[in-house]
Design a protein around this motif. Structure first.
Motif, PDB file in Angstrom:
ATOM      1  N   CYS A 114       0.837  -1.200   0.000  1.00 52.19           N
ATOM      2  CA  CYS A 114       0.000   0.000   0.000  1.00 52.19           C
ATOM      3  C   CYS A 114       0.870   1.247   0.000  1.00 52.19           C
ATOM      4  O   CYS A 114       2.060   1.190   0.327  1.00 52.19           O
ATOM      5  N   ILE A 115       0.269   2.368  -0.370  1.00 49.89           N
ATOM      6  CA  ILE A 115       0.951   3.650  -0.309  1.00 49.89           C
ATOM      7  C   ILE A 115       0.017   4.687   0.304  1.00 49.89           C
ATOM      8  O   ILE A 115      -1.207   4.550   0.247  1.00 49.89           O
ATOM      9  N   SER A 116       0.627   5.720   0.876  1.00 52.87           N
ATOM     10  CA  SER A 116      -0.109   6.887   1.339  1.00 52.87           C
ATOM     11  C   SER A 116       0.372   8.069   0.523  1.00 52.87           C
ATOM     12  O   SER A 116       1.574   8.344   0.482  1.00 52.87           O
ATOM     13  N   THR A 117      -0.539   8.768  -0.136  1.00 55.45           N
ATOM     14  CA  THR A 117      -0.162   9.769  -1.124  1.00 55.45           C
ATOM     15  C   THR A 117      -1.008  11.027  -1.008  1.00 55.45           C
ATOM     16  O   THR A 117      -2.135  10.985  -0.505  1.00 55.45           O
ATOM     17  N   ASN A 118      -0.470  12.131  -1.490  1.00 52.18           N
ATOM     18  CA  ASN A 118      -1.283  13.342  -1.584  1.00 52.18           C
ATOM     19  C   ASN A 118      -2.192  13.314  -2.808  1.00 52.18           C
ATOM     20  O   ASN A 118      -3.056  14.177  -2.968  1.00 52.18           O
ATOM     21  N   GLY A 119      -1.988  12.342  -3.685  1.00 57.84           N
ATOM     22  CA  GLY A 119      -2.890  12.125  -4.810  1.00 57.84           C
ATOM     23  C   GLY A 119      -2.599  12.914  -6.063  1.00 57.84           C
ATOM     24  O   GLY A 119      -3.240  12.695  -7.101  1.00 57.84           O
ATOM     25  N   LEU A 120      -1.628  13.806  -6.025  1.00 63.69           N
ATOM     26  CA  LEU A 120      -1.349  14.640  -7.189  1.00 63.69           C
ATOM     27  C   LEU A 120      -0.980  13.808  -8.422  1.00 63.69           C
ATOM     28  O   LEU A 120      -1.398  14.118  -9.540  1.00 63.69           O
ATOM     29  N   LEU A 121      -0.200  12.753  -8.216  1.00 60.40           N
ATOM     30  CA  LEU A 121       0.258  11.917  -9.336  1.00 60.40           C
ATOM     31  C   LEU A 121      -0.434  10.564  -9.393  1.00 60.40           C
ATOM     32  O   LEU A 121      -0.055   9.712 -10.182  1.00 60.40           O
ATOM     33  N   LEU A 122      -1.434  10.367  -8.556  1.00 64.84           N
ATOM     34  CA  LEU A 122      -2.022   9.034  -8.420  1.00 64.84           C
ATOM     35  C   LEU A 122      -2.583   8.500  -9.736  1.00 64.84           C
ATOM     36  O   LEU A 122      -2.288   7.360 -10.122  1.00 64.84           O
ATOM     37  N   ALA A 123      -3.398   9.265 -10.430  1.00 62.84           N
ATOM     38  CA  ALA A 123      -4.049   8.772 -11.648  1.00 62.84           C
ATOM     39  C   ALA A 123      -3.025   8.305 -12.681  1.00 62.84           C
ATOM     40  O   ALA A 123      -3.169   7.239 -13.278  1.00 62.84           O
ATOM     41  N   GLU A 124      -1.978   9.084 -12.880  1.00 66.48           N
ATOM     42  CA  GLU A 124      -1.007   8.744 -13.921  1.00 66.48           C
ATOM     43  C   GLU A 124      -0.036   7.644 -13.490  1.00 66.48           C
ATOM     44  O   GLU A 124       0.604   7.019 -14.345  1.00 66.48           O
ATOM     45  N   LYS A 125       0.070   7.394 -12.205  1.00 66.24           N
ATOM     46  CA  LYS A 125       0.985   6.358 -11.724  1.00 66.24           C
ATOM     47  C   LYS A 125       0.282   5.030 -11.425  1.00 66.24           C
ATOM     48  O   LYS A 125       0.941   4.060 -11.040  1.00 66.24           O
ATOM     49  N   LEU A 126      -1.025   4.964 -11.599  1.00 68.30           N
ATOM     50  CA  LEU A 126      -1.756   3.737 -11.265  1.00 68.30           C
ATOM     51  C   LEU A 126      -1.271   2.507 -12.028  1.00 68.30           C
ATOM     52  O   LEU A 126      -1.200   1.418 -11.444  1.00 68.30           O
ATOM     53  N   PRO A 127      -0.952   2.596 -13.331  1.00 70.71           N
ATOM     54  CA  PRO A 127      -0.440   1.396 -14.011  1.00 70.71           C
ATOM     55  C   PRO A 127       0.817   0.829 -13.349  1.00 70.71           C
ATOM     56  O   PRO A 127       0.954  -0.390 -13.208  1.00 70.71           O
ATOM     57  N   GLU A 128       1.724   1.713 -12.926  1.00 67.24           N
ATOM     58  CA  GLU A 128       2.938   1.253 -12.263  1.00 67.24           C
ATOM     59  C   GLU A 128       2.624   0.665 -10.883  1.00 67.24           C
ATOM     60  O   GLU A 128       3.232  -0.317 -10.469  1.00 67.24           O
ATOM     61  N   LEU A 129       1.680   1.284 -10.182  1.00 66.28           N
ATOM     62  CA  LEU A 129       1.298   0.757  -8.875  1.00 66.28           C
ATOM     63  C   LEU A 129       0.715  -0.645  -9.013  1.00 66.28           C
ATOM     64  O   LEU A 129       0.990  -1.526  -8.189  1.00 66.28           O
ATOM     65  N   GLN A 130      -0.091  -0.848 -10.032  1.00 67.33           N
ATOM     66  CA  GLN A 130      -0.663  -2.179 -10.267  1.00 67.33           C
ATOM     67  C   GLN A 130       0.434  -3.206 -10.506  1.00 67.33           C
ATOM     68  O   GLN A 130       0.407  -4.304  -9.940  1.00 67.33           O
ATOM     69  N   LYS A 131       1.408  -2.862 -11.331  1.00 70.34           N
ATOM     70  CA  LYS A 131       2.512  -3.782 -11.619  1.00 70.34           C
ATOM     71  C   LYS A 131       3.319  -4.095 -10.364  1.00 70.34           C
ATOM     72  O   LYS A 131       3.876  -5.187 -10.229  1.00 70.34           O
ATOM     73  N   ALA A 132       3.379  -3.131  -9.444  1.00 71.79           N
ATOM     74  CA  ALA A 132       4.144  -3.316  -8.202  1.00 71.79           C
ATOM     75  C   ALA A 132       3.318  -4.017  -7.130  1.00 71.79           C
ATOM     76  O   ALA A 132       3.789  -4.179  -6.002  1.00 71.79           O
ATOM     77  N   GLY A 133       2.094  -4.412  -7.474  1.00 70.35           N
ATOM     78  CA  GLY A 133       1.279  -5.183  -6.540  1.00 70.35           C
ATOM     79  C   GLY A 133       0.515  -4.368  -5.527  1.00 70.35           C
ATOM     80  O   GLY A 133      -0.021  -4.916  -4.557  1.00 70.35           O
ATOM     81  N   VAL A 134       0.442  -3.052  -5.697  1.00 70.15           N
ATOM     82  CA  VAL A 134      -0.266  -2.201  -4.729  1.00 70.15           C
ATOM     83  C   VAL A 134      -1.774  -2.408  -4.865  1.00 70.15           C
ATOM     84  O   VAL A 134      -2.329  -2.296  -5.950  1.00 70.15           O
ATOM     85  N   ARG A 135      -2.420  -2.707  -3.742  1.00 63.77           N
ATOM     86  CA  ARG A 135      -3.864  -2.938  -3.743  1.00 63.77           C
ATOM     87  C   ARG A 135      -4.609  -2.002  -2.797  1.00 63.77           C
ATOM     88  O   ARG A 135      -5.830  -1.961  -2.821  1.00 63.77           O
ATOM     89  N   ALA A 136      -3.888  -1.281  -1.952  1.00 60.31           N
ATOM     90  CA  ALA A 136      -4.522  -0.369  -0.995  1.00 60.31           C
ATOM     91  C   ALA A 136      -3.861   1.001  -1.093  1.00 60.31           C
ATOM     92  O   ALA A 136      -2.634   1.108  -1.134  1.00 60.31           O
ATOM     93  N   VAL A 137      -4.679   2.038  -1.133  1.00 64.22           N
ATOM     94  CA  VAL A 137      -4.181   3.406  -1.303  1.00 64.22           C
ATOM     95  C   VAL A 137      -4.862   4.318  -0.293  1.00 64.22           C
ATOM     96  O   VAL A 137      -6.081   4.259  -0.107  1.00 64.22           O
ATOM     97  N   THR A 138      -4.066   5.164   0.354  1.00 66.25           N
ATOM     98  CA  THR A 138      -4.603   6.218   1.210  1.00 66.25           C
ATOM     99  C   THR A 138      -4.271   7.557   0.571  1.00 66.25           C
ATOM    100  O   THR A 138      -3.118   7.817   0.228  1.00 66.25           O
TER     101      THR A 138
END
Length: 271
Positions: A114-138
């Motif tokens: 999981c990651i905790s983020t301010n969300g500024l880059l979240l939409a554009e980084k989601l494909p990479e997060l998926q590849k890295a196995g991230v399933r939970a986001v704050t």
């Protein structure tokens, strides 16, 4: 390996479920020092071992150090089920976040990432997060109004340009909304953190709750202000005021009540 279900992630993630705190632990890996926004309530300039607040860490880790640390923890404590990156800066603004997540996921696909983020880059980084196995986001969302947001954020740095005032706040919320919406569309579990800042956004948090619920957030966590930085002169909201706010917003979106305002290097059980 079979992918964890939405329900299983919530059941095992202590930051999303109070019941999970009795059985499962987490580790935050402090590998992300840089940040792309300036929040008036944030400072990462010092550390005390007795201090429990976001953005604090006793040391920064390299991705390799972080992987070795996870290996040692998992061998020592089988209750560790979650590996998160929550700073001390903005995880999505640091390349070290990706190196760390990919290595940990390759070695421990069964752990919840999981990651905790301010969300500024979240939409554009989601494909990479998926590849890295991230399933939970704050995602930390303190305002959905540009007027309120302009009182909370000093600047927003995006694609080589600095945005201040209402422009920066508006840009940030648009990015947060889209990031939450797309993360939920991809099946991720999304929690929203909102700092309760007396006299700044306390009368605005109901609007925030409705907006993040519409975007797709599963749960909301009201965090009382820790006076520091630009807000050092403000008084923190008393516990009874925080509890009343949670009660007020609970019909809109489920509220977290067991948050410990974890450090960027937190490890172990929440209780």
């Amino acid at each position: 390996m079979k992918e964890q279900t939405y329900e299983e992630i919530i059941r095992k993630h202590p930051c999303f479920s109070k019941a999970a705190t009795r059985w499962f632990g987490r580790v935050h890996l402090p590998v992300a020092p840089k940040c792309n926004i300036s929040c008036h309530y944030c400072t990462r300039l010092y550390d005390c071992v007795n201090e429990n607040r976001p953005g604090v860490t006793s040391k920064l880790m390299t991705p390799k150090e972080a992987l070795q640390y996870v290996k040692q923890l998992v061998e020592r404590d089988e209750r560790i089920k979650v590996v998160g990156i929550a700073g001390p800066g903005e995880p999505l603004a640091n390349r070290s976040t990706w190196y760390t997540l990919f290595m940990v996921h390759r070695c421990f696909p069964e752990l919840i990432k999981c990651i905790s983020t301010n969300g500024l880059l979240l939409a554009e980084k989601l494909p990479e997060l998926q590849k890295a196995g991230v399933r939970a986001v704050t995602v930390t969302v303190n305002a959905v109004s540009k007027e309120v947001g302009s009182r909370i954020y000093g600047y927003v740095f995006y694609r080589g340009q600095i945005y201040t005032g209402a422009a920066g706040a508006e840009l940030l919320w648009r990015a947060q909304y889209e990031g939450i919406r797309l993360a939920r569309k991809l099946g991720m579990v999304v929690k929203v953190n909102s700092v309760l800042i007396p006299g700044v956004n306390d009368e605005h948090l109901e609007e925030v709750a409705r907006a993040v619920k519409t975007a797709g957030a599963h749960v909301m966590n009201i965090i009382p202000l820790i006076p520091q930085g630009g807000f050092a002169d403000l008084l923190p909201p008393p516990p009874e005021r925080v509890n009343l706010m949670r009660q007020k917003l609970s019909p809109i979106i489920k509220q977290i009540t067991h948050c410990r305002r974890c450090r960027a290097d937190a490890v172990g059980m929440l209780v």
